[in-house]
Write an enzyme that holds these catalytic residues in place. Structure first.
Site, PDB file in Angstrom:
ATOM      1  N   CYS A 272       0.832  -1.207   0.000  1.00  0.00           N
ATOM      2  CA  CYS A 272       0.000   0.000   0.000  1.00  0.00           C
ATOM      3  C   CYS A 272       0.874   1.269   0.000  1.00  0.00           C
ATOM      4  O   CYS A 272       1.529   1.550  -0.979  1.00  0.00           O
ATOM      5  CB  CYS A 272      -0.983  -0.026   1.161  1.00  0.00           C
ATOM      6  SG  CYS A 272      -2.388   1.103   0.913  1.00  0.00           S
ATOM      7  N   HIS A 356      -3.884  -5.227  -0.214  1.00  0.00           N
ATOM      8  CA  HIS A 356      -3.531  -5.733   1.121  1.00  0.00           C
ATOM      9  C   HIS A 356      -3.627  -7.260   1.166  1.00  0.00           C
ATOM     10  O   HIS A 356      -4.700  -7.808   1.399  1.00  0.00           O
ATOM     11  CB  HIS A 356      -4.473  -5.136   2.173  1.00  0.00           C
ATOM     12  CG  HIS A 356      -4.163  -3.720   2.517  1.00  0.00           C
ATOM     13  ND1 HIS A 356      -3.440  -3.360   3.635  1.00  0.00           N
ATOM     14  CD2 HIS A 356      -4.463  -2.568   1.892  1.00  0.00           C
ATOM     15  CE1 HIS A 356      -3.317  -2.043   3.683  1.00  0.00           C
ATOM     16  NE2 HIS A 356      -3.926  -1.542   2.631  1.00  0.00           N
ATOM     17  N   GLU A 358      -2.737  -9.150   3.480  1.00  0.00           N
ATOM     18  CA  GLU A 358      -3.087  -9.603   4.837  1.00  0.00           C
ATOM     19  C   GLU A 358      -4.572  -9.501   5.123  1.00  0.00           C
ATOM     20  O   GLU A 358      -5.055  -9.977   6.154  1.00  0.00           O
ATOM     21  CB  GLU A 358      -2.302  -8.784   5.873  1.00  0.00           C
ATOM     22  CG  GLU A 358      -2.921  -7.462   6.282  1.00  0.00           C
ATOM     23  CD  GLU A 358      -2.866  -6.384   5.212  1.00  0.00           C
ATOM     24  OE1 GLU A 358      -3.528  -5.337   5.380  1.00  0.00           O
ATOM     25  OE2 GLU A 358      -2.155  -6.573   4.194  1.00  0.00           O
TER      26      GLU A 358
END
Length: 381
Positions: A272, A356, A358
């Site tokens: 990001c 992202h 995660e």
């Protein structure tokens, strides 16, 4: 009885609603998130610093608040906009209602507004400055929005980064619902051995990034955003991670310089804002998107394999793919608007993604990027 509230945009559009959480007046860039769940993770994601977030899913608060789901120690949004607030959460994990949580942290919320109309307006006119208030008139609120700071040129990283170096030792075991055949402690699976020592720059890092790094065998030391490259290299890390974070990546020239000095001297992985900072460090540019990408349903294609993944995203700026140096290739694109979603150096162990992997909230299609980081480190030893 809850107070009346209004959301005023800098272009004069006003939405009337009902307040929840805290009372008062706040300003920030209003944006929207299309995730159906994960409002707690969104509220506590430091990347939302300086923003008033609108949820497009109609009812929010259904499952309450659970402390272990937070992505940081506190909410970072300036305000929270929902269509309908659920006052009576239903979840065996819930310890608090959404309204009580926002009141505790003095965050303004508003519901009973047409979030569909607001979202369509932002898609057409673009994300803009706004004012959320229980105190001001419509005219006063519009003026307050117009007088507030722009996201362009904003450096919120200094507000959210850690003030000291620390070793990540938080709960990182994968959470699961055990089957009859499993014998585990509580709802957690065991962790794998930590094989790689890395340094993670905290530009507003999410806890689930730290959890995922630890789950993939990384021993993580977290450093402030202002840490010099020489201090990082003095720690003799196997690699360096560049985290997510808020604000305009172009304004962080003090970070560009340090990241530039790390390139070619240690493996680098950015997510990001970390991806955007690598863009600037290697000589590229970023620009502000009209209304950004925020939600858990963004399609991203790997240009090398053709594979498409559904990803979690939260960003208002993007890499300019036309101004990257010859030794940086674009590896991933967003299929909605063809913007850059991933890059990789052709000469150094450096790669990054705009989305992202995660999640938290969102799908886990891209989780293998953490494995790729481990492979890169292993291959560069």
């Amino acid at each position: 009885m809850r107070k009346k509230a209004l959301l005023a945009l800098e272009d004069g559009r006003v939405f009337q609603g009902t307040a929840f959480g805290h009372d008062g007046t706040t300003t920030g860039e209003v944006c929207f998130n299309t995730s159906m769940t994960g409002y707690q993770e969104i509220l506590t994601d430091p990347s939302y610093r300086g923003q008033i977030v609108t949820m497009t899913y109609p009812q929010i608060g259904n499952y309450g608040i659970t402390a272990e789901d937070s992505e940081s120690a506190q909410p970072h949004v300036r305000g929270f906009v929902v269509g309908e607030l659920c006052d009576v959460p239903s979840s065996w994990r819930s310890t608090q209602s959404l309204s009580d949580y926002l009141a505790e942290h003095k965050v303004l919320g508003i519901d009973d507004i047409d979030t569909r109309a607001l979202t369509k307006h932002l898609r057409s006119a673009g994300a803009m400055r706004s004012c959320l208030t229980t105190e001001l008139s419509e005219e006063e609120a519009v003026k307050a929005a117009q007088a507030s700071d722009s996201m362009l040129g904003a450096d919120f990283v200094k507000e959210v980064t850690t003030d000291k170096t620390y070793h990540w030792d938080g709960e990182s075991r994968p959470w699961t619902i055990p089957s009859v055949s499993q014998s585990i402690e509580g709802n957690y699976l065991p962790l794998s051995e930590a094989k790689y020592k890395i340094v993670a720059y905290d530009f507003g890092i999410k806890r689930n990034i730290l959890r995922r790094l630890r789950q993939e065998g990384f021993d993580v030391t977290v450093v402030p955003a202002t840490t010099s490259a020489s201090d990082v290299l003095a720690m003799s890390p196997d690699g360096v991670f560049l985290s997510n974070g808020p604000g305009d990546p172009a304004s962080l020239d003090y970070v560009h310089k340090e990241v530039r000095e790390l390139i070619g001297r240690t493996p680098l992985f950015g997510i990001c804002l970390g991806h955007q900072l690598l863009t600037h460090a290697c000589g590229g540019k970023t620009y502000k998107l009209k209304f950004g990408h925020r939600g858990g349903n963004q399609p991203v294609q790997d240009l090398r394999t053709g594979k498409v993944e559904i990803t979690a995203q939260n960003h208002g700026f993007a890499t300019d793919g036309e101004n990257l140096p010859p030794d940086t290739e674009v590896t991933h694109i967003n299929l909605n608007d063809q913007t850059v979603e991933g890059t990789r150096s052709t000469k150094d162990p450096v790669f990054s993604v705009q989305h992202h992997p995660e999640a938290a909230p969102g799908p886990n299609d891209s989780k293998e990027f953490f494995v790729d980081f481990a492979k890169m480190i292993e291959g560069s030893r």
